[in-house]
Design an enzyme around this catalytic site. Structure first.
Site, PDB file in Angstrom:
ATOM      1  N   ASN A 131       0.797  -1.234   0.000  1.00 44.47           N
ATOM      2  CA  ASN A 131       0.000   0.000   0.000  1.00 44.47           C
ATOM      3  C   ASN A 131       0.830   1.284   0.000  1.00 44.47           C
ATOM      4  O   ASN A 131       0.409   2.273  -0.587  1.00 44.47           O
ATOM      5  CB  ASN A 131      -1.037  -0.006   1.128  1.00 44.47           C
ATOM      6  CG  ASN A 131      -0.429  -0.083   2.485  1.00 44.47           C
ATOM      7  OD1 ASN A 131       0.664  -0.613   2.657  1.00 44.47           O
ATOM      8  ND2 ASN A 131      -1.115   0.456   3.469  1.00 44.47           N
ATOM      9  N   GLU A 229       4.097  -3.344  12.270  1.00 44.38           N
ATOM     10  CA  GLU A 229       3.109  -2.289  11.973  1.00 44.38           C
ATOM     11  C   GLU A 229       1.981  -2.990  11.232  1.00 44.38           C
ATOM     12  O   GLU A 229       2.160  -3.419  10.094  1.00 44.38           O
ATOM     13  CB  GLU A 229       3.714  -1.199  11.085  1.00 44.38           C
ATOM     14  CG  GLU A 229       4.897  -0.468  11.681  1.00 44.38           C
ATOM     15  CD  GLU A 229       4.529   0.511  12.777  1.00 44.38           C
ATOM     16  OE1 GLU A 229       3.337   0.629  13.124  1.00 44.38           O
ATOM     17  OE2 GLU A 229       5.447   1.143  13.315  1.00 44.38           O
ATOM     18  N   CYS A 263      -3.404   1.970   6.369  1.00 44.12           N
ATOM     19  CA  CYS A 263      -3.640   1.402   7.703  1.00 44.12           C
ATOM     20  C   CYS A 263      -4.171   2.457   8.661  1.00 44.12           C
ATOM     21  O   CYS A 263      -4.781   2.120   9.659  1.00 44.12           O
ATOM     22  CB  CYS A 263      -2.359   0.778   8.230  1.00 44.12           C
ATOM     23  SG  CYS A 263      -0.968   1.895   8.046  1.00 44.12           S
ATOM     24  N   GLU A 432       8.028   3.352  14.840  1.00 39.32           N
ATOM     25  CA  GLU A 432       8.950   3.783  13.799  1.00 39.32           C
ATOM     26  C   GLU A 432       9.015   5.304  13.828  1.00 39.32           C
ATOM     27  O   GLU A 432       8.209   5.969  14.473  1.00 39.32           O
ATOM     28  CB  GLU A 432       8.443   3.301  12.432  1.00 39.32           C
ATOM     29  CG  GLU A 432       8.362   1.787  12.358  1.00 39.32           C
ATOM     30  CD  GLU A 432       8.123   1.266  10.951  1.00 39.32           C
ATOM     31  OE1 GLU A 432       6.992   1.432  10.460  1.00 39.32           O
ATOM     32  OE2 GLU A 432       9.071   0.714  10.365  1.00 39.32           O
TER      33      GLU A 432
HETATM   34  P1  NAD Z   1       0.447  -9.012   3.957  1.00 39.20           P
HETATM   35  O1  NAD Z   1       0.583  -9.289   5.407  1.00 39.20           O
HETATM   36  O2  NAD Z   1      -0.213 -10.019   3.123  1.00 39.20           O
HETATM   37  O3  NAD Z   1       1.883  -8.785   3.287  1.00 39.20           O
HETATM   38  C1  NAD Z   1       2.810  -7.852   3.763  1.00 39.20           C
HETATM   39  C2  NAD Z   1       4.203  -8.278   3.355  1.00 39.20           C
HETATM   40  O4  NAD Z   1       4.507  -9.491   4.028  1.00 39.20           O
HETATM   41  C3  NAD Z   1       4.371  -8.568   1.863  1.00 39.20           C
HETATM   42  O5  NAD Z   1       5.660  -8.147   1.445  1.00 39.20           O
HETATM   43  C4  NAD Z   1       4.267 -10.092   1.807  1.00 39.20           C
HETATM   44  O6  NAD Z   1       4.958 -10.635   0.729  1.00 39.20           O
HETATM   45  C5  NAD Z   1       4.936 -10.472   3.109  1.00 39.20           C
HETATM   46  N1  NAD Z   1       4.551 -11.793   3.620  1.00 39.20           N
HETATM   47  C6  NAD Z   1       3.384 -12.459   3.411  1.00 39.20           C
HETATM   48  N2  NAD Z   1       3.423 -13.669   4.020  1.00 39.20           N
HETATM   49  C7  NAD Z   1       4.632 -13.766   4.642  1.00 39.20           C
HETATM   50  C8  NAD Z   1       5.257 -14.763   5.433  1.00 39.20           C
HETATM   51  N3  NAD Z   1       4.651 -15.897   5.742  1.00 39.20           N
HETATM   52  N4  NAD Z   1       6.499 -14.518   5.922  1.00 39.20           N
HETATM   53  C9  NAD Z   1       7.124 -13.358   5.655  1.00 39.20           C
HETATM   54  N5  NAD Z   1       6.588 -12.382   4.885  1.00 39.20           N
HETATM   55  C10 NAD Z   1       5.348 -12.571   4.391  1.00 39.20           C
HETATM   56  O7  NAD Z   1      -0.237  -7.590   3.890  1.00 39.20           O
HETATM   57  P2  NAD Z   1      -0.618  -6.743   2.608  1.00 39.20           P
HETATM   58  O8  NAD Z   1      -1.877  -7.303   2.079  1.00 39.20           O
HETATM   59  O9  NAD Z   1       0.545  -6.593   1.693  1.00 39.20           O
HETATM   60  O10 NAD Z   1      -0.839  -5.304   3.254  1.00 39.20           O
HETATM   61  C11 NAD Z   1      -2.050  -4.886   3.761  1.00 39.20           C
HETATM   62  C12 NAD Z   1      -2.046  -4.910   5.272  1.00 39.20           C
HETATM   63  O11 NAD Z   1      -0.931  -4.151   5.773  1.00 39.20           O
HETATM   64  C13 NAD Z   1      -3.246  -4.251   5.885  1.00 39.20           C
HETATM   65  O12 NAD Z   1      -3.770  -5.061   6.896  1.00 39.20           O
HETATM   66  C14 NAD Z   1      -2.723  -2.948   6.473  1.00 39.20           C
HETATM   67  O13 NAD Z   1      -3.437  -2.424   7.528  1.00 39.20           O
HETATM   68  C15 NAD Z   1      -1.355  -3.310   6.845  1.00 39.20           C
HETATM   69  N6  NAD Z   1      -0.508  -2.133   6.891  1.00 39.20           N
HETATM   70  C16 NAD Z   1      -0.128  -1.630   8.103  1.00 39.20           C
HETATM   71  C17 NAD Z   1       0.644  -0.504   8.186  1.00 39.20           C
HETATM   72  C18 NAD Z   1       1.090   0.055   9.493  1.00 39.20           C
HETATM   73  O14 NAD Z   1       1.995   0.860   9.511  1.00 39.20           O
HETATM   74  N7  NAD Z   1       0.514  -0.346  10.598  1.00 39.20           N
HETATM   75  C19 NAD Z   1       1.053   0.140   7.020  1.00 39.20           C
HETATM   76  C20 NAD Z   1       0.648  -0.383   5.804  1.00 39.20           C
HETATM   77  C21 NAD Z   1      -0.123  -1.542   5.768  1.00 39.20           C
END
Ligand code: NAD
Length: 453
Positions: A131, A229, A263, A432
């Site tokens: 995102n 995060e 998020c 962060e």
């Molecule tokens: P996701 O958890 O599917 O993926 C995030 C990252 O993790 C990607 O690079 C993915 O390839 C990697 N990943 C997936 N499975 C993994 C595993 N088993 N081991 C290690 N890495 C793995 O999330 P998404 O769909 O890419 O992002 C959306 C989510 O992120 C939403 O829930 C959003 O709220 C959250 N988000 C939070 C923040 C924050 O700062 N709190 C910021 C942006 C997004």
């Protein structure tokens, strides 16, 4: 090596492909980073600062290129994408001030002197979601590098292009080979190796709460440091005494920015019941005027969603919900979805409880301050939120009452690189940005020197 297609979400067309690294390539990159750590940690603080400032300057020279890449890869509006590339530059500049100020303490003790050192951890693994590909990468790599660590970074599968380019720009700026390496690939392969490989001493993960939990559990095995995060379901609380016109004019931006794929999106709108109807009548024209357009246009306020699958997921929340009103979105190719305002009939409504991560705002009235705080806190998340009131005492009481890491009064500001950012409850662990984030990339070493003869 396998490769992974990269799609323009505004058209649905594949326009390039990037390598999908496997375990062998990931291990090799981690081992290069481990070797580079030995010399990077020895670079004099002033020289490390200079290299980070040069990296910032090279990013600055490429703002337009990086922004255009993000528009194409992620569907971000060009205005947002320029801000995001500029944020990487600013965060690098901010933490470039750190190496020369990373002081320990001298602690009074009997029999000698006692000093502490903030030692770098080693290799830091950064896992980035789709995102906000550029800022979230920078919030991890800038302080990690400043503190003397080397970095391996995995972008999200669908949005790898700007991170790959930032890796090239780091080399162009003079960072030594192996100090900052971008490794595109699957989370379950590359990301998982960051968790498992013993040379990686910290994992910074931004993404969904379920994956974050599994990463935390995996890191426990090696007592690996972890920053998480995660998701959010933040409240925008509007009291009757607020500047209602301004609150209504800004509410769409607070939730629909980046098509709600944020998020920190204020996706739950709580309005005091005495002004509820009036507020909705002010909100409707603001939502209808929100410009959902080709993200490359300077006038665009919102672009498409990231993928067809994600659009289906977002649509699943609006199916049987009560729609108050919607904005406009282009038809045709691409993953478009209009800004949508739903009325929550109960706090158990699915769209009120779950993170939609799309341009969907759920609205509910509240009676008084106590009920507003109770409703705002009735969620497993605690990332962000806004409070609109002209009463200073109320602003402070509600700010202290809402269990959330980042609140703003009479605005929707969440992320400022000078201040800490992160979540309470299941929105995350650690902070962060800001002055203290640097220390989370170090361990404290205590040294006692005897003065006994
Ligand atoms: P996701 O958890 O599917 O993926 C995030 C990252 O993790 C990607 O690079 C993915 O390839 C990697 N990943 C997936 N499975 C993994 C595993 N088993 N081991 C290690 N890495 C793995 O999330 P998404 O769909 O890419 O992002 C959306 C989510 O992120 C939403 O829930 C959003 O709220 C959250 N988000 C939070 C923040 C924050 O700062 N709190 C910021 C942006 C997004």
């Amino acid at each position: 090596m396998d490769s992974s297609d990269v799609i323009n979400p505004a058209t649905g067309a594949v326009f390039t492909a990037v390598p999908a690294n496997g375990v062998t390539e990931t291990d090799a990159a981690i081992e290069r980073a481990q070797r580079a750590f030995m010399s990077w940690r020895e670079v004099a603080p002033g020289d490390r600062a200079r290299l980070l400032r040069r990296f910032a300057a090279v990013v600055d020279d490429h703002i337009e290129e990086l922004a255009a890449l993000e528009v194409r890869n992620s569907g971000h509006t060009i205005g947002n994408a320029r801000w995001e590339a500029g944020n990487v530059r600013d965060v690098l500049d901010y933490y470039a001030g750190a190496p020369e100020r990373l002081s320990g303490r001298q602690i009074p003790v009997p029999g000698g002197i006692d000093v502490t050192f903030h030692e770098p951890l080693g290799v830091v693994g950064i896992i980035v979601p789709w995102n906000f590909p550029m800022p979230i990468a920078g919030w991890g790599f800038a302080p990690a590098l400043a503190a003397g660590n080397t970095v391996v970074l995995k972008p999200a599968e669908v949005t790898p292009l700007t991170a790959i380019r930032l890796g090239e720009l780091a080399l162009e700026a003079g960072l030594p080979e192996g100090v900052f390496t971008v490794i595109p690939g699957k989370g379950s392969v590359v990301g998982q190796r960051f968790v498992e490989h013993p040379a990686v001493r910290k994992v910074c993960f931004t993404g969904s709460t379920p994956v974050g939990k599994s990463i935390m559990a995996g890191c426990a095995d090696q007592v690996k440091r972890v920053t998480l995060e995660l998701g959010g379901k933040s409240a925008n609380i509007v009291f009757a005494d607020a500047d209602l016109e301004r609150a209504a004019a800004t509410a769409p931006g607070g939730v629909f920015d980046n098509a709600g794929q944020d998020c920190c999106a204020r996706s739950r709108l709580l309005v005091q019941e005495s002004v509820y109807e009036r507020f909705l009548s002010l909100l409707e024209p603001a939502v209808k005027a929100f410009r959902v357009q080709d993200p490359a246009l300077d006038t665009a306020e919102m672009g498409p969603l990231i993928s067809a699958a994600h659009r289906d997921k977002v649509a699943s929340y609006t199916g049987d919900a009560e729609v108050a009103f919607t904005g406009e979105a282009p038809g045709g190719d691409g993953w478009w979805f209009p800004p949508t305002v739903l009325l929550a009939r109960s706090s158990s409504d699915r769209h009120w409880r779950e993170e939609v991560f799309g341009p969907v705002l759920s609205v509910m009235p509240f009676h008084d301050e106590a009920e507003a705080i109770e409703l705002a806190n009735d969620t497993e998340y605690g990332l962000s939120g806004s409070i609109w009131t002209r009463d200073l005492g109320r602003a402070l009481r509600v700010s202290r009452g809402v269990q959330s890491g980042n609140l703003s009064v009479n605005s929707h500001s969440s992320v400022r690189y000078w201040t800490p950012f992160g979540g309470m409850k299941q929105s995350g662990l650690g902070r962060e940005l800001g002055p203290d984030a640097l220390l989370s990339f170090t361990d404290v070493k205590n040294v006692f020197i005897s003065t006994d003869s």
